[in-house]
Design a protein around this motif. Structure first.
Motif, mmCIF file in Angstrom:
data_model
loop_
_atom_site.group_PDB
_atom_site.id
_atom_site.type_symbol
_atom_site.label_atom_id
_atom_site.label_comp_id
_atom_site.label_asym_id
_atom_site.label_seq_id
_atom_site.Cartn_x
_atom_site.Cartn_y
_atom_site.Cartn_z
ATOM 1 N N GLN A 47 102.579 -81.183 -12.400
ATOM 2 C CA GLN A 47 103.290 -80.146 -11.835
ATOM 3 C C GLN A 47 104.708 -80.365 -12.305
ATOM 4 O O GLN A 47 105.302 -79.694 -12.901
ATOM 5 C CB GLN A 47 103.129 -80.178 -10.420
ATOM 6 C CG GLN A 47 104.270 -79.181 -9.597
ATOM 7 C CD GLN A 47 103.945 -77.968 -10.117
ATOM 8 O OE1 GLN A 47 102.939 -77.400 -10.341
ATOM 9 N NE2 GLN A 47 104.879 -76.666 -9.929
ATOM 10 N N GLY A 48 105.185 -81.552 -12.342
ATOM 11 C CA GLY A 48 106.470 -81.731 -12.646
ATOM 12 C C GLY A 48 106.662 -81.470 -14.339
ATOM 13 O O GLY A 48 108.013 -81.006 -14.630
ATOM 14 N N LEU A 49 105.678 -81.815 -15.101
ATOM 15 C CA LEU A 49 105.770 -81.306 -16.326
ATOM 16 C C LEU A 49 105.813 -79.958 -16.830
ATOM 17 O O LEU A 49 106.337 -79.350 -17.496
ATOM 18 C CB LEU A 49 104.871 -82.070 -17.424
ATOM 19 C CG LEU A 49 105.085 -83.596 -17.321
ATOM 20 C CD1 LEU A 49 103.853 -84.485 -18.071
ATOM 21 C CD2 LEU A 49 106.263 -84.203 -18.114
ATOM 22 N N ARG A 50 105.043 -79.328 -16.080
ATOM 23 C CA ARG A 50 104.862 -77.861 -15.967
ATOM 24 C C ARG A 50 106.283 -77.216 -15.766
ATOM 25 O O ARG A 50 106.726 -76.276 -16.317
ATOM 26 C CB ARG A 50 103.907 -77.249 -15.190
ATOM 27 C CG ARG A 50 102.485 -77.653 -15.634
ATOM 28 C CD ARG A 50 101.233 -76.786 -14.763
ATOM 29 N NE ARG A 50 101.312 -76.556 -13.302
ATOM 30 C CZ ARG A 50 100.648 -77.343 -12.452
ATOM 31 N NH1 ARG A 50 99.932 -78.313 -12.935
ATOM 32 N NH2 ARG A 50 100.873 -77.059 -11.271
ATOM 33 N N GLN A 51 107.007 -77.603 -14.601
ATOM 34 C CA GLN A 51 108.122 -77.318 -14.349
ATOM 35 C C GLN A 51 109.305 -77.506 -15.365
ATOM 36 O O GLN A 51 110.281 -76.734 -15.538
ATOM 37 C CB GLN A 51 108.584 -77.856 -12.753
ATOM 38 C CG GLN A 51 107.973 -77.437 -11.749
ATOM 39 C CD GLN A 51 108.422 -78.151 -10.590
ATOM 40 O OE1 GLN A 51 108.577 -79.270 -10.385
ATOM 41 N NE2 GLN A 51 108.148 -77.372 -9.339
ATOM 42 N N TYR A 52 109.191 -78.764 -15.740
ATOM 43 C CA TYR A 52 110.171 -78.951 -17.008
ATOM 44 C C TYR A 52 110.172 -77.971 -18.153
ATOM 45 O O TYR A 52 111.141 -77.516 -18.708
ATOM 46 C CB TYR A 52 109.861 -80.428 -17.334
ATOM 47 C CG TYR A 52 110.819 -80.768 -18.643
ATOM 48 C CD1 TYR A 52 111.902 -81.230 -18.518
ATOM 49 C CD2 TYR A 52 110.129 -80.957 -19.766
ATOM 50 C CE1 TYR A 52 112.699 -81.432 -19.749
ATOM 51 C CE2 TYR A 52 110.792 -80.963 -21.094
ATOM 52 C CZ TYR A 52 111.982 -81.606 -21.019
ATOM 53 O OH TYR A 52 112.941 -81.855 -22.116
ATOM 54 N N ALA A 53 108.921 -77.577 -18.453
ATOM 55 C CA ALA A 53 108.782 -76.975 -19.720
ATOM 56 C C ALA A 53 108.661 -75.253 -19.351
ATOM 57 O O ALA A 53 108.485 -74.678 -20.084
ATOM 58 C CB ALA A 53 107.529 -77.239 -20.615
ATOM 59 N N GLY A 54 108.886 -74.990 -17.804
ATOM 60 C CA GLY A 54 108.663 -73.658 -17.459
ATOM 61 C C GLY A 54 107.271 -72.961 -17.701
ATOM 62 O O GLY A 54 107.280 -71.822 -18.054
ATOM 63 N N LEU A 55 106.389 -73.783 -17.735
ATOM 64 C CA LEU A 55 104.857 -73.316 -17.871
ATOM 65 C C LEU A 55 104.311 -72.481 -16.701
ATOM 66 O O LEU A 55 104.376 -73.147 -15.761
ATOM 67 C CB LEU A 55 103.884 -74.454 -18.361
ATOM 68 C CG LEU A 55 104.579 -75.115 -19.658
ATOM 69 C CD1 LEU A 55 103.419 -76.231 -19.610
ATOM 70 C CD2 LEU A 55 104.698 -74.342 -20.782
ATOM 71 N N GLU A 56 104.045 -71.432 -16.964
ATOM 72 C CA GLU A 56 103.435 -70.810 -15.843
ATOM 73 C C GLU A 56 101.955 -70.270 -16.108
ATOM 74 O O GLU A 56 101.143 -70.433 -15.535
ATOM 75 C CB GLU A 56 104.414 -69.509 -15.322
ATOM 76 C CG GLU A 56 105.722 -70.002 -14.784
ATOM 77 C CD GLU A 56 106.634 -68.900 -14.296
ATOM 78 O OE1 GLU A 56 106.155 -67.529 -14.168
ATOM 79 O OE2 GLU A 56 107.896 -69.039 -14.062
ATOM 80 N N ARG A 57 101.752 -69.575 -17.286
ATOM 81 C CA ARG A 57 100.651 -68.825 -17.449
ATOM 82 C C ARG A 57 100.273 -68.782 -19.025
ATOM 83 O O ARG A 57 99.491 -69.669 -19.659
ATOM 84 C CB ARG A 57 100.243 -67.691 -16.928
ATOM 85 C CG ARG A 57 98.851 -66.646 -17.087
ATOM 86 C CD ARG A 57 98.225 -66.793 -16.212
ATOM 87 N NE ARG A 57 96.889 -66.326 -16.000
ATOM 88 C CZ ARG A 57 95.749 -66.987 -15.722
ATOM 89 N NH1 ARG A 57 95.638 -68.084 -15.655
ATOM 90 N NH2 ARG A 57 94.783 -66.298 -15.976
ATOM 91 N N ASP A 58 100.989 -68.073 -19.824
ATOM 92 C CA ASP A 58 101.016 -68.191 -21.113
ATOM 93 C C ASP A 58 101.649 -68.910 -21.867
ATOM 94 O O ASP A 58 103.067 -69.188 -21.711
ATOM 95 C CB ASP A 58 101.374 -66.691 -21.748
ATOM 96 C CG ASP A 58 100.651 -65.427 -21.110
ATOM 97 O OD1 ASP A 58 99.387 -65.553 -21.003
ATOM 98 O OD2 ASP A 58 101.203 -64.447 -21.118
ATOM 99 N N CYS A 59 100.863 -69.779 -22.578
ATOM 100 C CA CYS A 59 101.432 -70.857 -23.419
ATOM 101 C C CYS A 59 101.391 -70.795 -24.887
ATOM 102 O O CYS A 59 100.336 -70.108 -25.441
ATOM 103 C CB CYS A 59 100.880 -72.199 -22.874
ATOM 104 S SG CYS A 59 101.077 -72.606 -21.189
ATOM 105 N N VAL A 60 102.006 -71.500 -25.734
ATOM 106 C CA VAL A 60 101.843 -71.743 -27.126
ATOM 107 C C VAL A 60 101.700 -73.415 -27.518
ATOM 108 O O VAL A 60 102.272 -74.058 -26.832
ATOM 109 C CB VAL A 60 102.949 -71.052 -27.913
ATOM 110 C CG1 VAL A 60 102.741 -71.575 -29.393
ATOM 111 C CG2 VAL A 60 103.080 -69.540 -27.820
ATOM 112 N N VAL A 61 100.681 -73.607 -28.120
ATOM 113 C CA VAL A 61 100.427 -74.969 -28.255
ATOM 114 C C VAL A 61 100.468 -75.145 -29.919
ATOM 115 O O VAL A 61 99.974 -74.215 -30.700
ATOM 116 C CB VAL A 61 98.965 -75.529 -28.058
ATOM 117 C CG1 VAL A 61 98.736 -77.122 -28.857
ATOM 118 C CG2 VAL A 61 98.622 -75.593 -26.519
#
Length: 143
Positions: A91-105
């Protein structure tokens, strides 16, 4: 070497499918940590160990080394993909990067980077002209 751009989605449990072409290389484990520009870095364990060794030789008396190391290692999470090739992003890393649903790798040579899709589009649109202008300064005589 990691190359290319992929567009997976986070599921409701914060899991993300790794690009199929990298699953075998990352099957034994990986490390996710905070990256620059609010993305996440994903390293194979061996590459993370190489970086750890390099940072361990840097002088702890240098404030920049201490600051970088603290954030880099404190936010690091070792993960192992499940049988479907998914990793759970804390969760902390998702929050840092603003990841919610659509991502790019994206493949970034020795690592993958995970970006929020909108943040990546913004970054890329801002950097493409600079990329075109800088090739001679970054790689003189090579490209």
């Amino acid at each position: 070497m990691f190359l290319g751009t992929h567009q997976p989605r986070l599921d409701d449990k914060g899991r993300l499918f790794l690009p199929a072409k990298y699953r075998e290389e990352l099957a034994e484990g990986l490390v996710i940590t905070k990256g620059q520009e609010r993305c996440l870095y994903v390293f194979p364990v061996e590459e993370f160990q190489r970086i750890t060794e390099a940072l361990s030789t840097a002088p702890v008396t240098a404030k920049a080394v201490r600051d970088y190391s603290r954030v880099f290692f404190a936010s690091a999470s070792d993960e192992k993909p499940d049988k479907q090739g998914r990793i759970t992003i804390p969760q902390g890393l998702r929050q840092y990067a603003g990841l919610e649903r659509d991502c790019v790798v994206i493949g970034a040579n020795t690592r993958l980077e995970i970006w929020d899709a909108k943040a990546w589009d913004t970054y890329l649109s801002e950097q493409e002209q600079a990329f075109a202008d800088l090739s001679e300064e970054v790689l003189p005589g090579i490209l």
